[in-house]
Design a protein around this motif. Structure first.
Motif, short mmCIF file in Angstrom:
data_model
loop_
_atom_site.label_atom_id
_atom_site.label_comp_id
_atom_site.label_asym_id
_atom_site.label_seq_id
_atom_site.Cartn_x
_atom_site.Cartn_y
_atom_site.Cartn_z
N VAL A 96 0.84 -1.21 0.00
CA VAL A 96 0.00 0.00 0.00
C VAL A 96 0.87 1.26 0.00
CG1 VAL A 96 -1.65 1.34 1.36
CG2 VAL A 96 -1.96 -1.13 1.10
N ALA A 97 1.95 1.24 0.77
CA ALA A 97 2.84 2.39 0.84
C ALA A 97 3.47 2.69 -0.52
CB ALA A 97 3.93 2.16 1.89
N VAL A 98 3.91 1.65 -1.22
CA VAL A 98 4.52 1.84 -2.53
C VAL A 98 3.48 2.34 -3.54
CG1 VAL A 98 5.64 0.70 -4.49
CG2 VAL A 98 6.34 0.16 -2.16
N GLY A 99 2.32 1.68 -3.56
CA GLY A 99 1.27 2.07 -4.50
C GLY A 99 0.79 3.49 -4.27
N ALA A 100 0.63 3.86 -2.99
CA ALA A 100 0.17 5.21 -2.67
C ALA A 100 1.22 6.24 -3.05
CB ALA A 100 -0.15 5.31 -1.19
N GLY A 101 2.49 5.93 -2.80
CA GLY A 101 3.56 6.83 -3.19
C GLY A 101 3.63 7.04 -4.69
N TYR A 102 3.41 5.96 -5.42
CA TYR A 102 3.40 6.06 -6.89
C TYR A 102 2.26 6.95 -7.36
CZ TYR A 102 2.72 4.68 -11.75
OH TYR A 102 2.53 4.70 -13.11
N LEU A 103 1.07 6.75 -6.81
CA LEU A 103 -0.09 7.53 -7.23
C LEU A 103 0.08 9.01 -6.89
CD1 LEU A 103 -3.12 5.21 -6.36
CD2 LEU A 103 -2.24 5.81 -8.62
N ARG A 104 0.69 9.30 -5.74
CA ARG A 104 0.89 10.70 -5.37
C ARG A 104 1.77 11.43 -6.38
NH1 ARG A 104 0.72 9.23 0.31
NH2 ARG A 104 -1.02 10.36 1.28
N VAL A 105 2.80 10.74 -6.85
CA VAL A 105 3.72 11.37 -7.80
C VAL A 105 3.11 11.40 -9.20
CG1 VAL A 105 5.96 11.20 -8.94
CG2 VAL A 105 5.76 10.78 -6.48
N ILE A 106 2.62 10.26 -9.65
CA ILE A 106 2.17 10.15 -11.05
C ILE A 106 0.89 10.93 -11.29
CG2 ILE A 106 0.60 8.16 -11.06
CD1 ILE A 106 3.66 8.69 -13.35
N SER A 107 0.10 11.20 -10.23
CA SER A 107 -1.13 11.95 -10.42
C SER A 107 -0.86 13.39 -10.84
CB SER A 107 -1.97 11.94 -9.14
OG SER A 107 -1.29 12.56 -8.06
N PHE A 108 0.35 13.89 -10.57
CA PHE A 108 0.70 15.23 -11.04
C PHE A 108 0.84 15.27 -12.55
CE2 PHE A 108 2.26 15.94 -6.60
CZ PHE A 108 1.46 17.04 -6.33
N THR A 109 0.80 14.13 -13.20
CA THR A 109 0.87 14.08 -14.67
C THR A 109 -0.50 13.92 -15.30
OG1 THR A 109 1.13 11.66 -14.84
CG2 THR A 109 3.11 12.95 -14.45
N PHE A 110 -1.56 13.84 -14.50
CA PHE A 110 -2.89 13.63 -15.07
C PHE A 110 -3.27 14.78 -16.00
CE2 PHE A 110 -4.72 10.64 -11.56
CZ PHE A 110 -3.85 9.66 -11.99
N LEU A 111 -2.93 15.99 -15.61
CA LEU A 111 -3.22 17.14 -16.47
C LEU A 111 -2.46 17.00 -17.79
CD1 LEU A 111 -4.47 19.91 -16.97
CD2 LEU A 111 -2.52 20.93 -15.77
N ALA A 112 -1.19 16.61 -17.71
CA ALA A 112 -0.39 16.40 -18.92
C ALA A 112 -0.99 15.30 -19.79
CB ALA A 112 1.05 16.06 -18.56
N THR A 113 -1.48 14.25 -19.15
CA THR A 113 -2.09 13.15 -19.90
C THR A 113 -3.33 13.62 -20.66
OG1 THR A 113 -1.29 11.55 -18.28
CG2 THR A 113 -3.09 10.84 -19.70
N GLY A 114 -4.14 14.46 -20.01
CA GLY A 114 -5.30 15.02 -20.69
C GLY A 114 -4.91 15.83 -21.91
N LEU A 115 -3.84 16.62 -21.79
CA LEU A 115 -3.36 17.41 -22.92
C LEU A 115 -2.82 16.52 -24.03
CD1 LEU A 115 -1.52 20.28 -20.99
CD2 LEU A 115 -3.80 20.35 -22.03
N ILE A 116 -2.17 15.43 -23.66
CA ILE A 116 -1.63 14.50 -24.66
C ILE A 116 -2.75 13.90 -25.49
CG2 ILE A 116 -0.51 12.26 -24.95
CD1 ILE A 116 1.26 13.00 -22.53
N PHE A 117 -3.79 13.42 -24.83
CA PHE A 117 -4.90 12.80 -25.57
C PHE A 117 -5.69 13.82 -26.36
CE2 PHE A 117 -4.23 9.27 -22.55
CZ PHE A 117 -4.20 8.22 -23.45
N ALA A 118 -5.85 15.02 -25.82
CA ALA A 118 -6.59 16.07 -26.55
C ALA A 118 -5.85 16.46 -27.82
CB ALA A 118 -6.79 17.29 -25.65
N SER A 119 -4.54 16.62 -27.73
CA SER A 119 -3.76 17.00 -28.91
C SER A 119 -3.64 15.84 -29.90
CB SER A 119 -2.38 17.51 -28.50
OG SER A 119 -1.72 16.56 -27.69
N SER A 120 -3.47 14.63 -29.37
CA SER A 120 -3.36 13.47 -30.26
C SER A 120 -4.65 13.26 -31.06
CB SER A 120 -3.04 12.21 -29.44
OG SER A 120 -1.78 12.32 -28.83
#
Length: 202
Positions: A96-120
């Motif tokens: 749980v600690a590893v998974g939660a740590g991963y989500l905390r960091v990678i969630s800061f890319t959700f906005l970037a992911t939205g821009l990637i799919f919108a532009s693609s």
């Protein structure tokens, strides 16, 4: 995924299990961005083939806005309650600690992911899927090169791997937007030209 597993294999099974769960959760959470992108592709294609270039631009910005709002809300969820989400799939505290740590960091890319799919989606509608492919390659190298260089250093931590992965996603997003800006100039012309064309059609 292969590179991440190679980078974290020395951290034990808990790290691999936590990453596997976190990655699957992340893939589920970005589905709204995927849906917005898939919906915008035919809209961009239809308006481009009809020479309604201003609508192509407006469709892109609408997709960015809608996707960004949803992805920012999901980012907030992952920042404040990642442990609760991971515990739905595992009760092991170290996982749980590893998974939660991963989500905390990678969630800061959700906005970037939205821009990637919108532009693609716009590239798909315009019939040019080369630039999104190139940006994906750029992202791969932006992640692979530093990870491979740091792989054998004693100070490498899981957080470093997550940060490198997140940074590579933002690199892809900026590359996509830069390619799209050039595509708009080459295929759609200037904004004032679009306005004149739209007014003429009316």
């Amino acid at each position: 995924m292969i590179l991440v597993y190679a980078a974290i294999r020395h951290f034990g099974t808990a790290a691999q299990g936590g990453f596997a769960i976190g990655a699957r959760i992340m893939q589920s959470l970005i589905l709204p961005a995927v849906a917005v992108g898939m919906a915008n592709a035919p809209i961009a294609g239809q308006n481009y083939s009809s020479n309604k270039f201003l609508r192509v631009r407006k469709g892109f910005w609408a997709a960015c806005m809608l996707g960004s709002i949803v992805m920012l809300l999901l980012t907030a969820v992952c920042q404040f309650k990642p442990e609760a989400i991971v515990r739905l799939f595992s009760r092991q505290d170290d996982v749980v600690a590893v998974g939660a740590g991963y989500l905390r960091v990678i969630s800061f890319t959700f906005l970037a992911t939205g821009l990637i799919f919108a532009s693609s989606s716009v590239f798909q509608g315009l019939g040019n899927t080369g630039p999104p492919f190139l940006s994906s390659v750029i992202r791969l190298f932006a992640f692979a090169v530093p990870v491979l260089l740091l792989l054998h250093l004693p100070g490498l931590t899981l957080r470093h791997v997550w940060l490198l992965s997140a940074a590579s996603i933002w690199v892809q997003a900026f590359a996509n937007l830069w390619f799209l800006r050039k595509e708009f100039r080459n295929k759609l012309g200037g904004f004032h030209e679009d306005m004149t064309h739209e007014e003429a059609l009316r």
